[in-house]
Design a protein around this motif. Structure first.
Motif, PDB file in Angstrom:
ATOM      1  N   ILE A  73      19.440   2.359 -44.107  1.00  0.00           N
ATOM      2  CA  ILE A  73      19.875   1.411 -45.210  1.00  0.00           C
ATOM      3  C   ILE A  73      21.375   1.072 -45.155  1.00  0.00           C
ATOM      4  CG2 ILE A  73      18.107   2.472 -46.773  1.00  0.00           C
ATOM      5  CD1 ILE A  73      20.856   3.809 -47.998  1.00  0.00           C
ATOM      6  N   SER A  74      21.765   0.000 -45.798  1.00  0.00           N
ATOM      7  CA  SER A  74      23.138  -0.441 -45.778  1.00  0.00           C
ATOM      8  C   SER A  74      24.090   0.186 -46.648  1.00  0.00           C
ATOM      9  CB  SER A  74      22.975  -1.999 -46.056  1.00  0.00           C
ATOM     10  OG  SER A  74      24.555  -2.643 -45.835  1.00  0.00           O
ATOM     11  N   GLU A  75      25.256   0.545 -46.121  1.00  0.00           N
ATOM     12  CA  GLU A  75      26.279   1.054 -47.073  1.00  0.00           C
ATOM     13  C   GLU A  75      26.647  -0.137 -48.041  1.00  0.00           C
ATOM     14  OE1 GLU A  75      26.840   4.327 -47.141  1.00  0.00           O
ATOM     15  OE2 GLU A  75      25.388   4.717 -45.765  1.00  0.00           O
ATOM     16  N   ASP A  76      26.538  -1.060 -47.606  1.00  0.00           N
ATOM     17  CA  ASP A  76      27.113  -2.416 -48.644  1.00  0.00           C
ATOM     18  C   ASP A  76      26.300  -2.380 -49.901  1.00  0.00           C
ATOM     19  OD1 ASP A  76      27.581  -4.601 -49.947  1.00  0.00           O
ATOM     20  OD2 ASP A  76      27.392  -5.783 -47.889  1.00  0.00           O
ATOM     21  N   PRO A  77      26.865  -2.082 -51.199  1.00  0.00           N
ATOM     22  CA  PRO A  77      25.813  -2.137 -52.101  1.00  0.00           C
ATOM     23  C   PRO A  77      25.453  -3.497 -52.595  1.00  0.00           C
ATOM     24  CG  PRO A  77      28.303  -1.800 -52.841  1.00  0.00           C
ATOM     25  CD  PRO A  77      28.144  -1.577 -51.319  1.00  0.00           C
ATOM     26  N   ASP A  78      25.791  -4.410 -52.087  1.00  0.00           N
ATOM     27  CA  ASP A  78      25.416  -5.853 -52.130  1.00  0.00           C
ATOM     28  C   ASP A  78      24.351  -6.230 -51.161  1.00  0.00           C
ATOM     29  OD1 ASP A  78      27.155  -6.124 -54.310  1.00  0.00           O
ATOM     30  OD2 ASP A  78      28.845  -6.845 -53.027  1.00  0.00           O
ATOM     31  N   SER A  79      23.890  -5.288 -50.292  1.00  0.00           N
ATOM     32  CA  SER A  79      23.057  -5.724 -49.357  1.00  0.00           C
ATOM     33  C   SER A  79      21.472  -5.458 -49.927  1.00  0.00           C
ATOM     34  CB  SER A  79      22.880  -4.709 -48.153  1.00  0.00           C
ATOM     35  OG  SER A  79      21.935  -4.783 -47.346  1.00  0.00           O
ATOM     36  N   GLU A  80      20.880  -6.391 -49.256  1.00  0.00           N
ATOM     37  CA  GLU A  80      19.503  -6.210 -50.116  1.00  0.00           C
ATOM     38  C   GLU A  80      18.596  -5.033 -49.504  1.00  0.00           C
ATOM     39  OE1 GLU A  80      17.429  -9.865 -48.298  1.00  0.00           O
ATOM     40  OE2 GLU A  80      17.577 -10.748 -50.163  1.00  0.00           O
ATOM     41  N   ILE A  81      19.194  -4.340 -48.430  1.00  0.00           N
ATOM     42  CA  ILE A  81      18.535  -2.906 -48.030  1.00  0.00           C
ATOM     43  C   ILE A  81      19.633  -1.794 -48.303  1.00  0.00           C
ATOM     44  CG2 ILE A  81      16.937  -3.963 -46.340  1.00  0.00           C
ATOM     45  CD1 ILE A  81      18.995  -3.003 -44.229  1.00  0.00           C
ATOM     46  N   CYS A  82      20.203  -1.832 -49.737  1.00  0.00           N
ATOM     47  CA  CYS A  82      21.069  -0.717 -50.004  1.00  0.00           C
ATOM     48  C   CYS A  82      20.345   0.176 -50.297  1.00  0.00           C
ATOM     49  CB  CYS A  82      22.138  -1.401 -51.131  1.00  0.00           C
ATOM     50  SG  CYS A  82      21.243  -1.854 -52.514  1.00  0.00           S
ATOM     51  N   LYS A  83      21.094   1.355 -50.755  1.00  0.00           N
ATOM     52  CA  LYS A  83      20.468   2.515 -51.564  1.00  0.00           C
ATOM     53  C   LYS A  83      19.641   2.164 -52.689  1.00  0.00           C
ATOM     54  CE  LYS A  83      22.292   7.098 -52.672  1.00  0.00           C
ATOM     55  NZ  LYS A  83      22.752   8.178 -51.980  1.00  0.00           N
ATOM     56  N   TRP A  84      18.834   2.714 -53.178  1.00  0.00           N
ATOM     57  CA  TRP A  84      18.085   2.210 -54.219  1.00  0.00           C
ATOM     58  C   TRP A  84      17.180   1.048 -54.235  1.00  0.00           C
ATOM     59  CZ3 TRP A  84      17.005   6.326 -57.253  1.00  0.00           C
ATOM     60  CH2 TRP A  84      17.991   7.467 -57.518  1.00  0.00           C
ATOM     61  N   SER A  85      17.314   0.445 -53.188  1.00  0.00           N
ATOM     62  CA  SER A  85      16.232  -0.794 -52.740  1.00  0.00           C
ATOM     63  C   SER A  85      14.929   0.019 -52.578  1.00  0.00           C
ATOM     64  CB  SER A  85      16.482  -1.520 -51.678  1.00  0.00           C
ATOM     65  OG  SER A  85      16.736  -0.948 -50.352  1.00  0.00           O
ATOM     66  N   VAL A  86      13.781  -0.527 -52.466  1.00  0.00           N
ATOM     67  CA  VAL A  86      12.463   0.127 -52.060  1.00  0.00           C
ATOM     68  C   VAL A  86      12.150  -0.555 -50.685  1.00  0.00           C
ATOM     69  CG1 VAL A  86       9.958   0.227 -52.530  1.00  0.00           C
ATOM     70  CG2 VAL A  86      11.810   0.486 -54.260  1.00  0.00           C
ATOM     71  N   ILE A  87      11.975   0.196 -49.671  1.00  0.00           N
ATOM     72  CA  ILE A  87      11.491  -0.158 -48.399  1.00  0.00           C
ATOM     73  C   ILE A  87      10.062   0.610 -48.166  1.00  0.00           C
ATOM     74  CG2 ILE A  87      12.225  -0.197 -45.789  1.00  0.00           C
ATOM     75  CD1 ILE A  87      15.066  -0.118 -46.620  1.00  0.00           C
ATOM     76  N   GLU A  88       9.242  -0.218 -47.978  1.00  0.00           N
ATOM     77  CA  GLU A  88       8.034   0.422 -47.623  1.00  0.00           C
ATOM     78  C   GLU A  88       7.049  -0.249 -46.633  1.00  0.00           C
ATOM     79  OE1 GLU A  88       7.036   2.002 -52.303  1.00  0.00           O
ATOM     80  OE2 GLU A  88       6.047   0.083 -51.835  1.00  0.00           O
ATOM     81  N   ARG A  89       6.044   0.703 -46.181  1.00  0.00           N
ATOM     82  CA  ARG A  89       5.259   0.347 -45.262  1.00  0.00           C
ATOM     83  C   ARG A  89       5.797  -0.481 -43.884  1.00  0.00           C
ATOM     84  NH1 ARG A  89       0.168   1.851 -46.773  1.00  0.00           N
ATOM     85  NH2 ARG A  89       0.285   2.303 -49.214  1.00  0.00           N
ATOM     86  N   PRO A  90       7.070   0.089 -43.265  1.00  0.00           N
ATOM     87  CA  PRO A  90       7.331  -0.578 -42.201  1.00  0.00           C
ATOM     88  C   PRO A  90       6.666  -0.460 -41.077  1.00  0.00           C
ATOM     89  CG  PRO A  90       8.512   1.634 -42.300  1.00  0.00           C
ATOM     90  CD  PRO A  90       7.592   1.387 -43.650  1.00  0.00           C
ATOM     91  N   LYS A  91       6.482  -1.687 -40.570  1.00  0.00           N
ATOM     92  CA  LYS A  91       5.259  -1.848 -39.211  1.00  0.00           C
ATOM     93  C   LYS A  91       6.128  -2.633 -38.032  1.00  0.00           C
ATOM     94  CE  LYS A  91       1.696  -0.120 -41.254  1.00  0.00           C
ATOM     95  NZ  LYS A  91       2.317   0.530 -42.071  1.00  0.00           N
ATOM     96  N   VAL A  92       5.972  -2.014 -36.963  1.00  0.00           N
ATOM     97  CA  VAL A  92       6.767  -2.477 -35.814  1.00  0.00           C
ATOM     98  C   VAL A  92       5.821  -3.097 -34.737  1.00  0.00           C
ATOM     99  CG1 VAL A  92       8.360  -1.982 -33.763  1.00  0.00           C
ATOM    100  CG2 VAL A  92       8.928  -1.035 -36.060  1.00  0.00           C
ATOM    101  N   ILE A  93       5.980  -4.380 -34.060  1.00  0.00           N
ATOM    102  CA  ILE A  93       5.445  -4.875 -32.956  1.00  0.00           C
ATOM    103  C   ILE A  93       6.322  -5.064 -32.074  1.00  0.00           C
ATOM    104  CG2 ILE A  93       3.177  -5.290 -34.092  1.00  0.00           C
ATOM    105  CD1 ILE A  93       4.278  -8.048 -34.692  1.00  0.00           C
ATOM    106  N   TYR A  94       5.815  -5.260 -30.760  1.00  0.00           N
ATOM    107  CA  TYR A  94       6.695  -5.593 -29.317  1.00  0.00           C
ATOM    108  C   TYR A  94       6.306  -7.054 -29.274  1.00  0.00           C
ATOM    109  CZ  TYR A  94       8.669  -5.440 -24.817  1.00  0.00           C
ATOM    110  OH  TYR A  94       9.142  -6.016 -23.716  1.00  0.00           O
ATOM    111  N   ASN A  95       7.492  -7.605 -29.066  1.00  0.00           N
ATOM    112  CA  ASN A  95       7.075  -9.404 -28.444  1.00  0.00           C
ATOM    113  C   ASN A  95       7.275  -9.092 -27.021  1.00  0.00           C
ATOM    114  OD1 ASN A  95       7.498 -12.065 -27.688  1.00  0.00           O
ATOM    115  ND2 ASN A  95       7.374 -12.521 -29.890  1.00  0.00           N
ATOM    116  N   SER A  96       6.362  -9.431 -26.108  1.00  0.00           N
ATOM    117  CA  SER A  96       6.654  -9.380 -24.692  1.00  0.00           C
ATOM    118  C   SER A  96       7.518 -10.635 -24.021  1.00  0.00           C
ATOM    119  CB  SER A  96       5.198  -9.038 -23.985  1.00  0.00           C
ATOM    120  OG  SER A  96       4.365 -10.006 -24.342  1.00  0.00           O
ATOM    121  N   LYS A  97       7.208 -11.709 -24.981  1.00  0.00           N
ATOM    122  CA  LYS A  97       8.088 -12.860 -24.376  1.00  0.00           C
ATOM    123  C   LYS A  97       9.535 -12.660 -24.516  1.00  0.00           C
ATOM    124  CE  LYS A  97       4.385 -16.085 -25.217  1.00  0.00           C
ATOM    125  NZ  LYS A  97       3.870 -16.586 -26.348  1.00  0.00           N
TER     126      LYS A  97
END
Ligand code: GAL
Length: 360
Positions: A73-97
């Motif tokens: 998460i970002s330490e910047d309180p103005d970031s969209e991914i700051c503490k107390w945001s909600v980050i759920e169901r992260p999924k990762v895929i690999y782009n071979s190109k």
């Protein structure tokens, strides 16, 4: 060393700490599996983001090594991914190109409950990160789904729904069916909450997200670099209120599991099959069989769990593992994992049977 799965029990990593990767997903890359998920903290505060997305690696799927926080998460309180945001169901895929690891997740902004309904994007050069946060959005602004109806494009019905916008928050209700939620979000982008990703054999990737206040599921093609939506999407399972969707492919057919929409409480799982990922999908019913003796919850409550992802075991043609979470909203860090094998019952159908312990 573990040599079997023990659904619902504590699952210790290489440092003897219960794995902290909730609502997660698994990919296989260059000989190793990577498991990404929500890092939760103790207590009910753990339902918001305080740390980020955790990643673990494994070569056998039983024993997992802590690889740290892939997306902090970002330490910047103005970031969209700051503490107390909600980050759920992260999924990762690999782009071979592009040779990038691309992460999408459900993002809710700090202090806004679940109203933002956005999807976030982060990118890394290595499977363990660090992932760089790029942006968030509501997908497909200015694009109609392939199966749009003339009524949904009618300006009067769009205006009538926009005027009632506040009425639709708060979950499942019949009134959603009388309004044009899709149309109301045409300009600003479609709502996107519970989500998953799927990469097809041809390398095309899709974002699957609960939209229209969770009433209807959208399946949307991503651009070739996986960093955006192409504007090509379909509405699926209208007003079936599906969350926690996962798609997998076997012998040219697409299969689907999901849950109903009851927050952290378990409900009855759904399944479906299709010849094309963009649909039409045919529902198959509840795939779960058996009872979890730890909580006495049977198939009607998905063993007390909610689906999260399905992945294929590398090199094993018919071996697919369905991942579920048993949520512990009062002490989020204690959430448990239920991994079960998928059994194909005939050409088109499958089951997910409870097992107290099992191995591949
Ligand atoms: C569930 C959803 C979870 C989380 C939770 C919040 O239905 O699947 O990912 O959003 O609601 O109540």
């Amino acid at each position: 060393m573990l040599n079997s799965f023990h659904p619902g029990e504590l699952w210790l990593d290489n440092q003897d700490v219960h794995i902290n990767a909730h609502g997660g997903g698994v990919i296989f890359h260059e000989g190793k599996y990577y498991w990404y998920g929500e890092h939760k903290i103790g207590g009910s505060n753990g339902n918001s983001a305080h740390v980020g997305v955790h990643v673990y690696s494994s070569s056998d799927l039983y024993n997992w090594q802590d690889e740290g926080i892939a997306l902090p998460i970002s330490e910047d309180p103005d970031s969209e991914i700051c503490k107390w945001s909600v980050i759920e169901r992260p999924k990762v895929i690999y782009n071979s190109k592009t040779q990038k690891f691309v992460m999408w997740f459900h993002l809710e902004l700090k202090g806004q409950g679940y109203h933002a309904a956005r999807t976030g994007l982060a990118v890394a050069d290595s499977p363990t990160g660090p992932f760089q946060y790029i942006k968030s959005m509501r997908p497909n602004a200015g694009h109609w789904p392939l199966n749009v109806t003339p009524e949904q494009q009618d300006p009067e019905s769009i205006q009538r729904t926009i005027e009632q916008a506040d009425k639709f928050f708060g979950g499942h209700s019949i009134k959603h069916e009388d309004y044009n939620i899709l149309g109301a979000h045409f300009s600003g982008g479609q709502m996107s909450r519970d989500m998953n990703l799927f990469v097809d054999d041809d390398g095309c990737a899709y974002h699957i997200y609960s939209s229209e206040h969770n009433a209807t599921l959208h399946i949307s093609k991503l651009t070739d670099d996986y960093l955006d939506h192409q504007g090509i999407y379909t509405r699926n399972f209208p007003f079936r209120w599906m969350e926690a969707a996962a798609i997998f492919k076997r012998k040219g057919k697409y299969y689907f599991i999901a849950s109903g929409c009851t927050g952290w409480d378990p409900n009855t799982a759904r399944s479906a099959v299709a010849d094309s990922i963009l649909g039409p999908w045919t529902e198959l019913g509840n795939p779960c069989v058996g009872v979890n003796p730890q909580n006495n919850m049977g198939p009607e409550l998905t063993f007390g769990a909610q689906s999260t992802d399905v992945f294929q075991v590398n090199g094993k043609e018919d071996c697919y593992i369905a991942m579920f979470d048993i949520w512990k909203p009062k002490n989020a860090i204690d959430g448990r994992y239920v991994w079960l094998p998928i059994t194909f019952t005939d050409e088109d159908s499958f089951e997910i049977k409870w097992q107290t312990s099992w191995s591949i």
